[in-house]
Structure formats: structure tokens, C-alpha cells
Write a protein that holds these residues in place. Structure first.
Motif, PDB file in Angstrom:
ATOM      1  N   ASP A 222      11.204   6.147   5.155  1.00  0.00           N
ATOM      2  CA  ASP A 222      11.414   4.568   5.025  1.00  0.00           C
ATOM      3  C   ASP A 222      12.991   4.285   5.403  1.00  0.00           C
ATOM      4  O   ASP A 222      13.616   4.690   4.554  1.00  0.00           O
ATOM      5  CB  ASP A 222      10.877   4.284   3.621  1.00  0.00           C
TER       6      ASP A 222
ATOM      7  N   ASP B 121       9.101   3.513  -4.479  1.00  0.00           N
ATOM      8  CA  ASP B 121       8.767   4.567  -5.435  1.00  0.00           C
ATOM      9  C   ASP B 121       9.060   4.303  -6.966  1.00  0.00           C
ATOM     10  O   ASP B 121      10.179   3.648  -7.153  1.00  0.00           O
ATOM     11  CB  ASP B 121       9.645   5.866  -4.831  1.00  0.00           C
TER      12      ASP B 121
ATOM     13  N   MET C 152       4.069   4.978  -8.035  1.00  0.00           N
ATOM     14  CA  MET C 152       4.824   4.005  -7.271  1.00  0.00           C
ATOM     15  C   MET C 152       4.357   2.594  -7.409  1.00  0.00           C
ATOM     16  O   MET C 152       3.288   2.225  -8.077  1.00  0.00           O
ATOM     17  CB  MET C 152       4.557   4.356  -5.636  1.00  0.00           C
TER      18      MET C 152
ATOM     19  N   THR D 207       9.015   8.151   2.470  1.00  0.00           N
ATOM     20  CA  THR D 207       8.098   7.161   2.297  1.00  0.00           C
ATOM     21  C   THR D 207       7.622   6.934   0.865  1.00  0.00           C
ATOM     22  O   THR D 207       7.088   7.998   0.450  1.00  0.00           O
ATOM     23  CB  THR D 207       6.971   7.143   3.326  1.00  0.00           C
ATOM     24  N   PRO D 208       7.547   5.786   0.163  1.00  0.00           N
ATOM     25  CA  PRO D 208       7.241   5.580  -1.079  1.00  0.00           C
ATOM     26  C   PRO D 208       5.698   6.198  -1.066  1.00  0.00           C
ATOM     27  O   PRO D 208       5.212   6.013  -0.414  1.00  0.00           O
ATOM     28  CB  PRO D 208       7.377   4.154  -1.638  1.00  0.00           C
ATOM     29  N   GLY D 209       5.253   7.123  -2.106  1.00  0.00           N
ATOM     30  CA  GLY D 209       4.087   7.465  -2.236  1.00  0.00           C
ATOM     31  C   GLY D 209       3.950   8.866  -1.736  1.00  0.00           C
ATOM     32  O   GLY D 209       2.952   9.446  -1.939  1.00  0.00           O
ATOM     33  N   LEU D 210       5.073   9.038  -0.842  1.00  0.00           N
ATOM     34  CA  LEU D 210       4.836  10.749  -0.248  1.00  0.00           C
ATOM     35  C   LEU D 210       5.682  11.505  -1.398  1.00  0.00           C
ATOM     36  O   LEU D 210       6.906  11.006  -1.595  1.00  0.00           O
ATOM     37  CB  LEU D 210       5.304  10.677   0.981  1.00  0.00           C
TER      38      LEU D 210
ATOM     39  N   THR E 231      -1.475   8.337  -0.886  1.00  0.00           N
ATOM     40  CA  THR E 231      -2.147   7.251  -1.361  1.00  0.00           C
ATOM     41  C   THR E 231      -0.997   5.896  -1.527  1.00  0.00           C
ATOM     42  O   THR E 231      -0.253   5.982  -2.911  1.00  0.00           O
ATOM     43  CB  THR E 231      -2.656   7.612  -2.658  1.00  0.00           C
TER      44      THR E 231
END
Lengths: 89, 774
Positions: A47, B94, B100, A54-57, B177
Motif C-alpha cells: 500500500d 490495518d 482490519m 497491504t491492509p489485511g495481508l 480477506t
């Protein structure tokens, strides 16, 4: 070189194989070098606005979820995965 | 296995003085005498009371809202609608603990914008001088709805012509996700209800099934269930003249409360102080904010403090349950019990906004097994239900229900003991998981062996229509940043400030780790939870992380104190610090046994010898070790009524080192009981309009002590090498096995496999009638 496992959906998007050897001494360097090999993959993993994964990873380095993300140091025989970050209850 | 006791600990080799003991919890007396202050207990001078107008429809477009009559009502000081809340972009952020959030969706969940997306969705809120005045004013808010057809089930939502919950929802196909997002304005793609679709593949699935002598297939469905905490959500907000805001609420993470409220109110985090109140249960659902931003917006408009509290119906209708699911699996094995291939397909309802725990399900579902060829895929589907929230081992219980029932069937068909089947296929250190990484040091085999050796497993099954079932469950456990500060008091006690709200006895388990380092009694530690201005950032109390990460922070702070104490003793004795030994709370000169001082004696002299001693620990440790639990349950089934009675229940679990065994046992028992409720009774029962019709504890049937036997426990200590004392998280995995264990026990009792949760009398009778052809 670090052994990077590419998630199945990203293999389809970028044409990358399931595993690829990528040079780099940190997660950031590995992602940058991965982009050279498989253009388009960086925007799935990184990101730019946050300058972070990346958020969520989550990036898993040698079996553990990295707490340092892009700054995590990796070695020649590191195994790296990108997986969903799992929230607990 | 040593002689049986109801609660037993198979201890690791290392013994400690404080770690592993069972002291009385520091907060116990206040909690049992009513002194502890929970969220709604707070009352401030001049405080107003907030109430929320909620959608009566599961899906409706909001054509207009007129608040003028409510604003003019007696005692009303402020009215807010979706126009008052900041609506950020659809980017995901995040949350540091692995979870998140997409702030646009968070904002829209707290207060609807153009559409109400589930019954109970907040439409407007009122602050007034009394709760009654606020409630009456809600009736004066005029909302014009265009009622739309709701889509309530994932399968319906996935159809090509399905009603769209969000017209502009984008589908993700990534490794993560994502919390979802919206299509760009110039993107003409039709929206979707499928927020995410992902998969993990390993090996050659077709070849794996070709190698199998036997294949079993199962498909199960589970209903949405609520976490059922006793304390409803509440938040109180107070603005100060300098534009700063103080929030009081109970949560599983007051730094999240701070950060999210700041974002939705539109002020910097430095302007928000979140004060943690005691918490009456959360189980994952108090990781999200609901009331705090509304209280803040009302308080700003009313120029007075505002408290907004939910009632039980609001908790059911407007806060996160866990997902309803549809899960199928196919497992192939050779005749000697070696599993050659497995595939699992996970469809999870996310509620009205993306972000179900399907990724957790995928991560856990086969993780405890060594299977060379696997395929796991997951779908995150939006429907017109409340946005799901985390619930204890999010995703894993429903997934385990499917696979662990299939394994029982496989064992039966192979003629193999079900524990032996799991032992044959158990993962161990170095086993490659279906998601890719290698398994770290774990105690799966030891836990299974302890289960097989447990007297319950071999006990006779006396009685009519009694059956026994076993199942295992996996949870990876989380970690995250955490902070602790230790202040040495002149009387030799230590004030420990930490950033983790205590939802399961963690004041005690964290204090024990500090006391162990310093060689003092845990009763001499005074733990407190600091507000966001008083302690460093600490990630949420979730993911079974606190005793691991905040224990690590306390350990680090204690080491800091220890080093300072050594330096002080050296200064007093005019020797080098290297000459000073710190052992069991006593400082000693290595060569001169006349030079000795206790921790307490030195604490009394700290100020004149260099000022106050303050230890600090700021950590972000990796390596939270995963764990499994294996449960044995005996049931008795009444074939006339369909009622299932739990006759005996034993839960065996790898806890790493149990810092406070009683609280580990409490977590195991609590998780098992919640799983039993999920298995037998609990469900969101909705009518054809999408309205939950059992939104009270009278109709939403949770188990009570009268429904259950004592839950016996057995702690297996396989220490985690990544923690100073070997801690693994313990709070979540015990909710994973119960549903499958009970289903397997019912099959053992009456010969039918229940594939729908809850396994209530109606569903048991349906299955029996189908079996009997009647």
C-alpha cells in the motif's frame, strides 16, 4: 535467495508461478524485486499511501507472522508467504 | 497419564515460584462485591442520555429524514443522523492485531447513510435530559423508507440476479480477506454481494484423491449466533474546552476506540483519550465500536456529556453475531488411515458489510493435519443481517464442525479409533500447512495422546441412547504490540500499568510474569489498565494474545527494574554492578555475603539513591504459538422429544505454560460451554422479512449451569519457545471442537449425523424421521 510463495489468486493475476526465488535483504527489497519479475504484483502486496504491506495481508517470514512488515530482514534461505491477516476474538 | 482429577495439569519440566500458581485475582473482590465500574455505571455531572432510532426494515432506502419535531421536543438537546458522521473513503486500514477495517463501512454501520441494510441499523440518535425523553423523541423523527427485498442467505446473495446489498461493492480476489471496497466512479462493472473469493492450493488434489481407498464428503450449515456477553455496549463522551474528547467505555481495545472514534468524528487521535471501564464479556464483539462515536457526536452537538447504552434487543439486532455458514468438504484416505487429499469450501455470511471470519476458517480448518494435497476456498458474502464481528477463534468453529464430523465418519468406515486417525495424520513441527508456512513447535500429538489416555475416553457408556464423540480444534493465536510500565513503590510493592483490557484474568497472569522476574509475591503487584494517555499503544485484547504479548511486556519491564535495582545496590555498596547478583527477590554481593538487601529494602531507599525506579516494556513479539484442543463428550438423546443432554464433558488442551492454571481452566470451560450453546440451542431465528424474532435471552437460548455437567479439563503444557515462560494463547480454541464432538456423540447414540446447527430437538427429530423413513 529468499523463497517467496505466491498466493494462488495472485498467480492468476500476475502470471507468477507458485514459488519464486527473489533477491533481497528485507521484505521491502524482495517485493520491489518481485515486481521486476512479475509486474503488477507489488500493488497487490504493498500500500503506497501507508507505505506498508497491504491492509489485511500478513507477511510470514520463516513461519512467523512478521511484526516488522517491510522492514523485516530476510536471509538467503528465508521462506516467505503472504497470507490473510487473521483477527482474533 | 497420572491419577485422574477433574482438573489436571500435565506440567512442563520447568517449575517456577509464581508462574504456574493460582493466586486470587487482583480485581476479584471489586467484581464480586459490585465495586467494579462497568461502562454504563459511569455518570457525569450534567450528563445527557442518548437513544438510537433503528431501522424497522432489513433492507430499505432512506428517502428522507425529518428531525425537526424531535429537536423541538421537551428535554431534547441534540439529534444526529448520518449527515453528522464522517464518511471516509472505502480504503481498508490495518488494525495492528491482524484485524482490519474499512472506515467507510465502519461509518455506515454505525449510522446508515442512504440505505438501511439490516433490521436494527442505526438511522438517527437523540440526546436528552433523561432516557425517557430521548426515547420519546425517537418517535418524533419522521423517516420515509422505500422498503426493498432483503437478501438473507449467502446462497441467495451469490446468485447472478441477486438483490444487491451495496450497488457499488467491489469483489476482491486476493490472498487477503480485504474488508471490501467500492467500485471506482468510472467503473461500469455491476456490483456484487461476493466481497471476496480466495483459495489455497497445495500438492496435486486429483492425484491425492486417486491414491485414496476411501472418500467421505460432508456438507453442513450453521446459523448466525451471538457472543452473548452479559454487559451490553455503552459509551460516554465528554468534550473539553480545548476541543479534546474523553471517551469512557468497555471494550477489547481502547486504543481502537480512540483511533476509530477520532476518525469518525474528524479529529486527531491526540485529541481523544479513551478510558477503559471494566468489561462484562466481549468474546471478540467488543473489538468494534458502536456507541462511542455516536456519544461523541451527540455530546459535541449538545455541549454536554452524553451516555448511550444499548438494551439487549439492540445488542442482538445491531452488533456483530458470527456468520451463518455453508461448508462442504471431501476427504480421501488409504485403508491404513493416511489422508491423501482434502478439499474444503467455505461460504460465510459477512452481514451487511464485508469482512466475515472466512479467512480464519481457511487458516485453521486443516492446519492441525499433515495432508499432502489440499484445496481450500473461501467466500465472503454480504447479506441483510447485522455486520458480523469476531467471535472466539473467528471462523474456526464452523469449519471444524464440517471437517471433524467427516473425520469421524472416515474413522468409522475405516474401522480406526477416531483419536488414532487424528494421530496418524497429525501435523508436527516442520509439517507444511495447507496455507503454505511450516508448522512451528506444537503439542498436537501430545494433546491427542493425553485425550486417548484420559479415563473419560475409556469409561463405560451407561444408559439408554448414550453416545460418545470426540473432535479436535485448532487456533493459531495472535500477538501484537503491547506496553507495560512498572513503578516501584517505597513499600516494596510494584504498580503495573498495562494497556490490555482484562477480559479473562489477565491482570493476574501478567502480574505473575512480572513477579516471577522480580522474585516478589504477586500480591505485591498492583495491576491497572492505563488509558490511552497513560500507557503506550497496545493492540486489542483479542486473538488469545494478552498473556503472551502483555506478559512479554511485563517481563521486559521487570527486567528493566531488575537492572536498575542491581545498579542501585552497586551504588550503595560502592561496587560494580557485575558484582551484584539478583536472586529470588534478594540482591547479593557475589563475594561478600554480608552485603545483602531485599527488594523491599532497596525499594525503600530508591529515591535518595538515584530517584524513582520505573521499568518499561514496549514490545511487539512474534511467535505466538498455535494450539489445539481435543474434546470428549457423552450425550444422551431422547428419541421422543429430540432433546440432547450433555452427560459428561472433558476438554484437553495444549496451553503452552499455564501461567495461572485456574484461569486457563476457566477459559477452557467457558469456551466449551459457548460451543455447546452453539451446537444445541443458539441461532438467529429470522422471519421472511429478515427480522430476528428471538432477540431476547428468553428466546435466544444460551446454556445455563442447570443444563450442563461440570466441564472437566486437562492442560497439556508444551511450551512455546518464543515466550520467556512458554506461553501459548488459550482463550479461543476451546470453542472450536464442541459442535463436531457433540454431533459425533449424537451419531454414536442414535446413528444419525446432524449436519445443521443448532442440533435442537426439531432438527434431531427431523434427522431421526429421515433415517427411519417416517
Amino acid at each position: 535467495m529468499p523463497d517467496v510463495w505466491i498466493p494462488a489468486p495472485m498467480q492468476r493475476i500476475t502470471g507468477a508461478p507458485d514459488r519464486v526465488q527473489v533477491a533481497g535483504a528485507t521484505v521491502r527489497q524482495v517485493i520491489n524485486n518481485l515486481e521486476q519479475l512479475h509486474p503488477g504484483i507489488k500493488e497487490l502486496l504493498y500500500d503506497e499511501e501507508l507505505d506498508d504491506i497491504t491492509p489485511g495481508l500478513a507477511v510470514i517470514v520463516d513461519g512467523d507472522v512478521s511484526q516488522l512488515g517491510l522492514m523485516e530482514r530476510v536471509s538467503e534461505d528465508t521462506e516467505m508467504h503472504f497470507l490473510p491477516a487473521i483477527g482474533g476474538g | 497419564m497420572p491419577d485422574y482429577t477433574p482438573n489436571m495439569v500435565l506440567t512442563s519440566d520447568k517449575e517456577y515460584k509464581v508462574v504456574g500458581t493460582r493466586p486470587v485475582r487482583h480485581d476479584g473482590a471489586d467484581k464480586v462485591t459490585g465495586m467494579a465500574r462497568y461502562s454504563a455505571d459511569l455518570n457525569l455531572p450534567g450528563m445527557l442520555y442518548g437513544k438510537v432510532l433503528r431501522s424497522p426494515h432489513a433492507h430499505a432506502r432512506i428517502k428522507s429524514i425529518d428531525t425537526s419535531r424531535a429537536e423541538a421536543a421537551p428535554g431534547v438537546r441534540a439529534v444526529i443522523t448520518g449527515a453528522d458522521i464522517v464518511e471516509p473513503t472505502g480504503r481498508a486500514s490495518d488494525l495492528a492485531e491482524g484485524a482490519m477495517v474499512n472506515f467507510k463501512f465502519l461509518s455506515n454501520n454505525i449510522m446508515a447513510q442512504d440505505k438501511a441494510l439490516y433490521k436494527g441499523h442505526a438511522i438517527a440518535a437523540v440526546a436528552a435530559v433523561s432516557a425517557h425523553a430521548a426515547e420519546e423523541a425517537l418517535d418524533l423523527i419522521d423517516v420515509e423508507f422505500e422498503v426493498l427485498p432483503p437478501v438473507m442467505h449467502a446462497r441467495d446473495a451469490m446468485a447472478d440476479d441477486a438483490t444487491l446489498v451495496h450497488e457499488r461493492l467491489a469483489a476482491f480476489q486476493t490472498a487477503g480477506t480485504r474488508a471490501g471496497g467500492v467500485l471506482d466512479d468510472d467503473d461500469a462493472t455491476r456490483g456484487t454481494n461476493t466481497a471476496n473469493h480466495f483459495e489455497f492450493r497445495m500438492g496435486d488434489l486429483d492425484a491425492g484423491f486417486a491414491d485414496a481407498d476411501i472418500v467421505v464428503e460432508r456438507c453442513v450449515s450453521t446459523s448466525a449466533v451471538h457472543q452473548g456477553y452479559i454487559e451490553p455496549h455503552s459509551g460516554t463522551a465528554m468534550w473539553h474546552d480545548d476541543g479534546s474528547l474523553t471517551i469512557y467505555s468497555s471494550s477489547q481495545g481502547h486504543f481502537t476506540v480512540r483511533d476509530h472514534t477520532a476518525r469518525l468524528v474528524g479529529i486527531p487521535v491526540s485529541k481523544v483519550k479513551a478510558v477503559p471501564m471494566e468489561i462484562g464479556g466481549g468474546f471478540g464483539a467488543k473489538l468494534a465500536v458502536y456507541m462511542e462515536p455516536l456519544a461523541a457526536l451527540l455530546a459535541r452537538k449538545a455541549h454536554a456529556p452524553v451516555k448511550v447504552s444499548m438494551n439487549r434487543t439492540e445488542v442482538f439486532e445491531a452488533t456483530g453475531p458470527t456468520s451463518g455458514t455453508e461448508i462442504s468438504c471431501r476427504i480421501g484416505a488409504t485403508n491404513d488411515g493416511k489422508i491423501t487429499a482434502a478439499e474444503v469450501h467455505l461460504i460465510f455470511e459477512a452481514g451487511a458489510f464485508p469482512g466475515s471470519p472466512v479467512a480464519g476458517a481457511a487458516n485453521c480448518v486443516l492446519a492441525a493435519y499433515d495432508i499432502p494435497n489440499t484445496w481450500i476456498e473461501g467466500y465472503d458474502i454480504v447479506v441483510n443481517r447485522p455486520k458480523t464481528a469476531a467471535y472466539r477463534a473467528p471462523g474456526s468453529p464452523a469449519a471444524a464442525y464440517c471437517v471433524e464430523v467427516a473425520l469421524d465418519e472416515l474413522a468409522e468406515k475405516l474401522g480406526v479409533d477416531p483419536i488414532d486417525l487424528r494421530l496418524i495424520n497429525s501435523a508436527k513441527e516442520g509439517t507444511r500447512r495447507p496455507t503454505g508456512p511450516l508448522t512451528p513447535k506444537v503439542g498436537y500429538i501430545e494433546t491427542l495422546e493425553a485425550t486417548k489416555a484420559h479415563p473419560h475416553y475409556a469409561a463405560p457408556k451407561d444408559g439408554k441412547k448414550r453416545g460418545r464423540g470426540v473432535a479436535s480444534g485448532f487456533w493459531g493465536n495472535n500477538t501484537g504490540p503491547s506496553a507495560a510500565v512498572a513503578l516501584v513503590n517505597p513499600d516494596g510493592t510494584v504498580t503495573l500499568t498495562e494497556g490490555s483490557p482484562d477480559i479473562g484474568g489477565t491482570r493476574a497472569s501478567v502480574s505473575q510474569q512480572l513477579a516471577e522476574v522480580l522474585g516478589i509475591a504477586v500480591e505485591d503487584v498492583n495491576p491497572q489498565i492505563g488509558d490511552t494517555d497513560s500507557i503506550g499503544f497496545t493492540s486489542n485484547t483479542g486473538g488469545s494474545s494478552v498473556t503472551f504479548k502483555t506478559g512479554f511486556a511485563a517481563y521486559t519491564a521487570a527486567q528493566d527494574v531488575r537492572q536498575q535495582m542491581i545498579a542501585r545496590a552497586a551504588r550503595i555498596w560502592e561496587v560494580e554492578p557485575d558484582d551484584v547478583l539478583y536472586e529470588d527477590g534478594v540482591l547479593k554481593h557475589r563475594a561478600d555475603d554480608q552485603l545483602q538487601m531485599t527488594f523491599q529494602q532497596l525499594a525503600a531507599r530508591q529515591v535518595p539513591t538515584g530517584g524513582p525506579i520505573v521499568g518499561r516494556g514496549g514490545v511487539n513479539p512474534g511467535g505466538a504459538g498455535p494450539c489445539i484442543g481435543v474434546h470428549i463428550v457423552d450425550v444422551e438423546v431422547d428419541e421422543d422429544t429430540g432433546k440432547v443432554e450433555i452427560v459428561r464433558y472433558t476438554a484437553i488442551q495444549d496451553a503452552g505454560k499455564a501461567i495461572h492454571p485456574s484461569y486457563v481452566e476457566g477459559q477452557i470451560q467457558g469456551g466449551a460451554v459457548q460451543g455447546i450453546g452453539w451446537a444445541l440451542n443458539e441461532e438467529y431465528y429470522t422471519n421472511d422479512q429478515g427480522h430476528m424474532v428471538n432477540s431476547s435471552f428468553l428466546d435466544y437460548r444460551m446454556p445455563t449451569s442447570l443444563d450442563l455437567p461440570m466441564i472437566d479439563t486437562c492442560i497439556v503444557e508444551i511450551t512455546n519457545p518464543n515466550h520467556p515462560y512458554g506461553v501459548r494463547g488459550v482463550g479461543e480454541v476451546p470453542i472450536v471442537p464442541p459442535m463436531a464432538a457433540i454431533a459425533n456423540a449424537i451419531h454414536d447414540a442414535i446413528g444419525v449425523r446432524l449436519t445443521v446447527l443448532p442440533m435442537n430437538p426439531g432438527n434431531v427429530l427431523e434427522a431421526l424421521w429421515e433415517k427411519n423413513g417416517s
